[in-house]
Design an enzyme around this catalytic site. Sequence first.
Site, PDB file in Angstrom:
ATOM      1  CG  ASP A 114      15.649  31.414  26.137  1.00  0.00           C
ATOM      2  OD1 ASP A 114      16.231  31.233  25.055  1.00  0.00           O
ATOM      3  OD2 ASP A 114      16.199  31.259  27.239  1.00  0.00           O
ATOM      4  CG  ASP A 130      18.489  27.711  23.408  1.00  0.00           C
ATOM      5  OD1 ASP A 130      19.653  28.147  23.324  1.00  0.00           O
ATOM      6  OD2 ASP A 130      17.619  28.225  24.129  1.00  0.00           O
TER       7      ASP A 130
END
Length: 159
Positions: A114, A130
């Site tokens: 991330d 995401d």
Amino acid sequence: MEAVLGILFMAAGVGLDRVVKIWAERVLAPVGSIPVWDGVFRLTYAENRGAAFSLFHGQRWFLVAVTGAVLAVLLVAIVKNWIPKGLARWGAYCVASGAVGNFIDRIARGYVIDLFDFYLIHFAIFNVADILVCVGGGLFALWVIIGMVREKREGEKKA
């Protein structure tokens, strides 16, 4: 024609996710974080060993199994035309693309990379995959809402 565009879109989504995560691993990981908008947004390297908001932390194979099963059902639904064309189908393409992106990370690395960090609101750090999953969910929700409004209007016309 929509199916071909959908496949190309999914491939592009997975490709973009891969390129961004490779960049994050090579450039961002050594420095940790790069401020983009002071006090609001930064690029921060993070290894998420869970699902959204780090739920099921450390449950790699459970997450691989669940993602694989959901992805299989979703792809079958797309191929069999169980999902109507338009918003719902494009939502499915987005969700599938994002699911594949994070699925690759979970299998290959054991975690998901991330990097997008909106720390002004202390939001979870996230990635391109995401974003695709959230946009896809939003498109599907919009399709449902539009369908409900149409159904209500048709019911009012009959009454």
